[in-house]
Structures are given as C-alpha cells and as structure tokens.
Design a protein around this motif. Structure first.
Motif, PDB file in Angstrom:
ATOM      1  N   HIS A   1      41.226  47.482  48.758  1.00  0.00           N
ATOM      2  CA  HIS A   1      41.759  46.448  47.864  1.00  0.00           C
ATOM      3  C   HIS A   1      42.462  45.421  48.750  1.00  0.00           C
ATOM      4  O   HIS A   1      43.403  45.757  49.466  1.00  0.00           O
ATOM      5  CB  HIS A   1      42.733  47.048  46.854  1.00  0.00           C
ATOM      6  CG  HIS A   1      42.191  48.250  46.144  1.00  0.00           C
ATOM      7  ND1 HIS A   1      41.125  48.183  45.270  1.00  0.00           N
ATOM      8  CD2 HIS A   1      42.549  49.564  46.198  1.00  0.00           C
ATOM      9  CE1 HIS A   1      40.863  49.386  44.791  1.00  0.00           C
ATOM     10  NE2 HIS A   1      41.714  50.245  45.346  1.00  0.00           N
TER      11      HIS A   1
ATOM     12  N   SER B   1      42.707  48.540  41.325  1.00  0.00           N
ATOM     13  CA  SER B   1      44.013  48.490  41.962  1.00  0.00           C
ATOM     14  C   SER B   1      44.882  47.392  41.357  1.00  0.00           C
ATOM     15  O   SER B   1      44.396  46.346  40.941  1.00  0.00           O
ATOM     16  CB  SER B   1      43.856  48.232  43.462  1.00  0.00           C
ATOM     17  OG  SER B   1      45.103  47.976  44.070  1.00  0.00           O
ATOM     18  N   ASP B   2      46.187  47.656  41.320  1.00  0.00           N
ATOM     19  CA  ASP B   2      47.125  46.629  40.871  1.00  0.00           C
ATOM     20  C   ASP B   2      47.634  45.802  42.050  1.00  0.00           C
ATOM     21  O   ASP B   2      48.474  44.922  41.882  1.00  0.00           O
ATOM     22  CB  ASP B   2      48.308  47.255  40.135  1.00  0.00           C
ATOM     23  CG  ASP B   2      49.012  48.330  40.977  1.00  0.00           C
ATOM     24  OD1 ASP B   2      48.728  48.422  42.189  1.00  0.00           O
ATOM     25  OD2 ASP B   2      49.823  49.071  40.413  1.00  0.00           O
ATOM     26  N   TYR B   3      47.145  46.096  43.241  1.00  0.00           N
ATOM     27  CA  TYR B   3      47.483  45.358  44.474  1.00  0.00           C
ATOM     28  C   TYR B   3      48.981  45.383  44.778  1.00  0.00           C
ATOM     29  O   TYR B   3      49.505  44.495  45.422  1.00  0.00           O
ATOM     30  CB  TYR B   3      46.985  43.908  44.397  1.00  0.00           C
ATOM     31  CG  TYR B   3      45.486  43.816  44.288  1.00  0.00           C
ATOM     32  CD1 TYR B   3      44.677  43.882  45.416  1.00  0.00           C
ATOM     33  CD2 TYR B   3      44.880  43.674  43.046  1.00  0.00           C
ATOM     34  CE1 TYR B   3      43.295  43.813  45.310  1.00  0.00           C
ATOM     35  CE2 TYR B   3      43.495  43.600  42.929  1.00  0.00           C
ATOM     36  CZ  TYR B   3      42.715  43.676  44.063  1.00  0.00           C
ATOM     37  OH  TYR B   3      41.351  43.603  43.966  1.00  0.00           O
ATOM     38  N   GLU B   4      49.661  46.433  44.310  1.00  0.00           N
ATOM     39  CA  GLU B   4      51.083  46.554  44.597  1.00  0.00           C
ATOM     40  C   GLU B   4      51.358  47.415  45.832  1.00  0.00           C
ATOM     41  O   GLU B   4      52.481  47.456  46.329  1.00  0.00           O
ATOM     42  CB  GLU B   4      51.820  47.138  43.383  1.00  0.00           C
ATOM     43  CG  GLU B   4      51.862  46.189  42.192  1.00  0.00           C
ATOM     44  CD  GLU B   4      52.666  46.753  41.037  1.00  0.00           C
ATOM     45  OE1 GLU B   4      53.094  47.926  41.158  1.00  0.00           O
ATOM     46  OE2 GLU B   4      52.867  46.037  40.041  1.00  0.00           O
TER      47      GLU B   4
END
Length: 404
Positions: A85, A182-185
């Motif tokens: 991601h 994915s939340d890309y956090e």
C-alpha cells in the motif's frame, strides 16, 4: 527442559508480534539496513554523463505535490506474493515538477544508500513508464507456490497503476496475512524513498527491482547535443572581425551552462577563431571554421576578399555573408556589436527586395491613353438617365396637382 525453553521462546516471539507497532512488523526483510532520505535530488545528462543537478526536493515539497494512494502487487524471490500500500508521487509527475520533458528521457539511474555502499539501479523509461503495468487483486488467491508463479486466473482482476516514488508504504507478504483495502495509516518510512511499479504478468519476480533508500535519480536524456551554424559560407574583407552564429541543441536547458563549443579553423593564416566563435580574416583565401560539441560538428566556409571588395547587394564595409539561413533552434551566440554582418533570413533582417532608386535596366510603364471612347458613351448615358428621370418626375407632379 528443551521443550520448555522452546515454548517460552515461541511465546516471547508471539508477544513481540502482537505488541510491536505495524511499521516495525512490516515484512520487508532488510528495511533497517539503509538510510531513509529527507531530500531527493534529480540530475540530468546524456548517456555516460556528466549529470547536472536539475532540482532538489525536500520532503515537505514532495508531500505538497499530487500525492496518490495506490495498491501494488509483486512476486518476490521466496517466492511469495507481496501486497504494498503506497503513498507517493508518480514518476511522471515528479519529472514534470522538476521541469524535465518526459519525452526526452531515455532511462533512470536510481541511486540508493544502504549501510555498506552507495549503488544504483538502472531502468529504462520504456520499462517504467511506457509499458502498461497492473496491480493484480486476483494474484494472492491464485499463486502456485510449487510453480513459483500465478495460475491462469491470477490476472483476471487487475487495475492499471503508475510507477511511483513512495514517500511511505506498507509492504507485506500475503502469506503473513496482508490484504487489500488499506486505510494507509500504517505507512512505513524506513525505506524512503522507494521505487514502486506494477506487474505486466503473474510470473516475473520483480520485487527485488523495487529499489529503496533512493536519494538521487539520474535522468539520462536521449540522443546527444548537436551544434548547427546559420549558413554554409561567408565572404568577408581582409581585416574583418565578426562572430559566427552557432547554436547548440540540447534536450534540457540546464545543460546549456555546462556545454562548451570547441572552435577551430582549417587555416589560421587565412582566418582564426577564438573560444567564443569570433572570427578574424587575415588574408585572402578560404578557410573552414568548425564548431564542435561532443561528436556533433558544424562548419562554415570563410573566404577572405580584398579590402576594396564590394559585396553583392551593396553590402557593408566589412562585407556580407552569402548563403546564411535562419530559424535554427537552440541557444544562439550573438553577433559582436559593430560588426556589419547581416544574417539574412533572421527576424529583423534586411529586406533585400526594397530599393530606393530605379535600376538602370528598368523599363518604364506605358502611358495610359487619356482619350477613351467609352468615356463619351458613359457620359451620354448618364445625361439621358437624368433627363428621362426628371421628365417622368415632372409629369407625375403635374398630374397630381391637376387632379386636385
């Protein structure tokens, strides 16, 4: 005893995996063996160098660009499917932000820095940008570990993805539970900056080409510098001093300040040329002036004329060039002030078709006859029209008055 020790070790490892933050648990085998960069230097040059700095991006500048969030798949050398991601800048956008024409690029050298050495990975523009590349969402469930490749269903669900320079990414193997969505956090910056690109099939193991710890990108431009001169011949009086008009064509303007033109004359006794292209005619005769940039050469023939020579077209006191043409593209060297050299064909050049006096062999136009019979005919017709029209008007008026 050994069984108890093994059980305790396994329990400790399990606790570590559960407690440590995701960025530390990212399954990138050697993510801590290099140096994450805080700046990214872009340089340009032709094949073999030298390369010159075009732009140095700070981390804040890169985050201020058009950051994209994209999923990628890879096959690594285990082999295993990797899901990554990514938050980053497309390589095309990065080149645009650096002021480099994408069409002029031939290849890229990605300089990376680990804890042992500085090395680079070289990949062509065709490979990275021109070739369509994909993230295969169907690959993790259709990867054959015995065959070390995806099966016939592996590429059914794919999305085209750009080549990116990752500012942060979450790189994990699917066998470790990595998934899409994915939340890309949980982005990892330990490998910043990383080159990331998609797949063209479900067979090639390309994860090792995803260079990390990039701190400099050398952009290799296609072709080579070329030099041209406006014209092929000059006729000049002995004693004349003038500057030729040479132009260097480069794929990027930043190279202009680093490109040197080497000048030479085939016969210094007739005409000499200095490092700026200034030519001095010493005696009558013919010499070839050559401008060279790398392997590119351009020449102009200079013919020394007697001091009392009068140039065709009534040229100036130091003579006029013959055969010059304009419209070359590049970085021109101006004519020296005071040199009466006319670059025919350039903007603002001499309009040779204009003359202030009639040529000696000119033929006078014939006089136009003043007595033309058609003049009489037209005059009579006009008079008749007026008389007839007036008569009709008078008769109409009388009838109207009489009727009252």
């Amino acid at each position: 005893m050994m069984r108890r020790l093994f059980s305790a070790t396994a329990a400790l490892l399990l606790v570590m995996l559960l407690v440590l933050p995701p960025t530390v648990r990212a399954l990138d085998d050697d993510e801590f063996n290099g140096f994450a960069a805080d700046t990214l230097t872009i340089t340009v040059g032709y094949f073999g160098g030298p390369y010159y700095t075009k732009k140095v991006f700070t981390l804040d500048e890169l985050w201020s660009l058009d950051v994209q969030y994209v999923d990628y798949t890879f096959i690594d050398n285990m082999p295993s499917v990797v899901i990554d991601h990514v938050a980053g800048i497309t390589l095309a956008d990065l080149m645009d932000a650096a002021g480099i024409d994408l069409g002029s690029i031939q290849s890229f050298n990605f300089w990376t820095r680990d804890k042992q050495s500085d090395y680079y990975t070289s990949l062509s523009k065709t490979f990275l940008i021109d070739t369509p590349r994909y993230c295969y969402y169907s690959l993790p469930d259709n990867f054959d570990y015995d065959e070390r490749a995806g099966n016939e269903y592996a590429t059914l669900d794919g999305a085209r993805v750009p080549t990116m320079i990752a500012l942060g990414d979450d790189w994990n193997r699917s066998i470790a539970g990595a998934s899409f969505g994915s939340d890309y956090e949980n982005l990892n910056t330990n490998t910043r900056f990383r080159l990331v690109f998609g797949q063209t099939d479900a067979i090639a193991h390309t994860a090792s080409q995803s260079a990390k710890w990039i701190h400099k990108i050398e952009v290799t431009l296609g072709g080579a510098p070329t030099v041209t001169m406006d014209g092929s011949a000059l006729d000049m009086k002995v004693g004349s001093v003038f500057r030729t008009e040479a132009r260097v064509n480069l794929a990027d303007a930043v190279l202009a300040g680093h490109t040197k033109v080497d000048w030479s004359s085939s016969d210094d006794s007739i005409a000499t040329v200095d490092e700026n292209g200034t030519v001095t005619v010493h005696r009558e005769g013919t010499a070839t002036i050559t401008a060279r940039v790398g392997d590119s050469v351009s020449t102009i023939t200079v013919t020394g004329r007697p001091e009392n020579w009068v140039a065709p077209n009534g040229g100036g006191s130091v003579g006029t060039p013959s055969g010059l043409t304009g419209n070359a593209v590049g970085y021109p060297l101006s004519i020296l002030p005071g040199a009466n050299v006319q670059a025919i064909g350039n903007d603002g050049g001499v309009q040779n078709w204009r003359t202030d006096e009639m040529a000696a062999n000119a033929i006078a136009l014939p006089n136009i006859a003043r007595k033309n019979p058609m003049v009489v005919v037209m005059a009579v017709g006009a008079l008749a029209f007026v008389l007839v029209g007036g008569g009709v008007k008078l008769i109409t008026y009388r009838k109207s008055v009489g009727g009252k």
